[in-house]
Scaffold this motif. Structure first.
Motif, PDB file in Angstrom:
ATOM      1  N   ILE A   1       0.865  -1.176   0.000  1.00 18.65           N
ATOM      2  CA  ILE A   1       0.000   0.000   0.000  1.00 18.65           C
ATOM      3  C   ILE A   1       0.904   1.229   0.000  1.00 18.65           C
ATOM      4  O   ILE A   1       1.761   1.365   0.852  1.00 18.65           O
ATOM      5  N   GLU A   2       0.716   2.099  -0.978  1.00 21.27           N
ATOM      6  CA  GLU A   2       1.464   3.353  -1.048  1.00 21.27           C
ATOM      7  C   GLU A   2       0.477   4.505  -0.981  1.00 21.27           C
ATOM      8  O   GLU A   2      -0.434   4.598  -1.791  1.00 21.27           O
TER       9      GLU A   2
ATOM     10  N   GLY B   1      -6.921  15.544  -4.731  1.00 14.84           N
ATOM     11  CA  GLY B   1      -7.377  14.289  -4.170  1.00 14.84           C
ATOM     12  C   GLY B   1      -6.253  13.562  -3.460  1.00 14.84           C
ATOM     13  O   GLY B   1      -5.079  13.768  -3.756  1.00 14.84           O
ATOM     14  N   HIS B   2      -6.624  12.725  -2.513  1.00 17.43           N
ATOM     15  CA  HIS B   2      -5.672  11.867  -1.810  1.00 17.43           C
ATOM     16  C   HIS B   2      -5.529  10.577  -2.624  1.00 17.43           C
ATOM     17  O   HIS B   2      -6.485   9.825  -2.769  1.00 17.43           O
ATOM     18  N   TYR B   3      -4.319  10.331  -3.138  1.00 20.89           N
ATOM     19  CA  TYR B   3      -4.063   9.168  -3.985  1.00 20.89           C
ATOM     20  C   TYR B   3      -3.463   8.031  -3.166  1.00 20.89           C
ATOM     21  O   TYR B   3      -2.607   8.258  -2.317  1.00 20.89           O
ATOM     22  N   SER B   4      -3.878   6.797  -3.483  1.00 22.22           N
ATOM     23  CA  SER B   4      -3.297   5.597  -2.878  1.00 22.22           C
ATOM     24  C   SER B   4      -3.186   4.519  -3.943  1.00 22.22           C
ATOM     25  O   SER B   4      -4.058   4.391  -4.804  1.00 22.22           O
ATOM     26  N   LEU B   5      -2.107   3.749  -3.879  1.00 19.24           N
ATOM     27  CA  LEU B   5      -1.881   2.627  -4.784  1.00 19.24           C
ATOM     28  C   LEU B   5      -1.816   1.356  -3.957  1.00 19.24           C
ATOM     29  O   LEU B   5      -1.111   1.302  -2.948  1.00 19.24           O
ATOM     30  N   LEU B   6      -2.544   0.321  -4.381  1.00 18.29           N
ATOM     31  CA  LEU B   6      -2.544  -0.960  -3.687  1.00 18.29           C
ATOM     32  C   LEU B   6      -2.151  -2.056  -4.667  1.00 18.29           C
ATOM     33  O   LEU B   6      -2.651  -2.083  -5.795  1.00 18.29           O
TER      34      LEU B   6
END
Length: 123
Positions: free
Chosen positions: A40-41, A58-63
């Motif tokens: 999770i980043e 926006g708040h970005y997240s990479l899974l």
């Protein structure tokens, strides 16, 4: 099980802690349905190219996900009804990339100014 990369963009007016809590909810949901999240980043608050649902950031997240298809479908269903989520996208990949993404790798790299480069070259 299949491998997926999943990107989530959350609203700009939630706190970074709430964005991290959203990631934790997604992790719990995937693990309940027999999957595993390898990475999770959280990329932070970033500008959007164009307005999405009246948001400029926006708040970005990479899974990186290793899960069966029904688990991913359930995660997408939950995200579609979550009011804090602006957009999300899931892509099936052949193998998981567990290294830092280019977004975080660029942030961690020490940056040198052009002036210091020029000064070193003229010496």
């Amino acid at each position: 099980m299949a491998y997926y990369e999943h990107v989530v963009i959350a609203r700009q007016d939630i706190s970074p802690q709430q964005a991290e809590a959203l990631n934790d909810q997604l992790k719990a949901l995937i693990e309940e349905n027999g999957g595993h999240i390898a990475k999770i980043e959280y990329w932070g608050l970033r500008n959007l190219t164009y307005r999405v649902k009246k948001n400029r950031k926006g708040h970005y997240s990479l899974l990186a996900i290793d899960a069966p298809a029904p688990a991913v479908k359930e995660m997408e269903r939950q995200l579609s009804i979550n009011e804090d989520v602006i957009r999300f996208m899931t892509i099936r990949v052949e193998e998981l990339d567990l290294e830092l993404s280019p977004i975080l790798a660029r942030r961690d790299r020490p940056e040198r100014s052009e002036r210091s480069d020029r000064a070193e070259a003229s010496e």
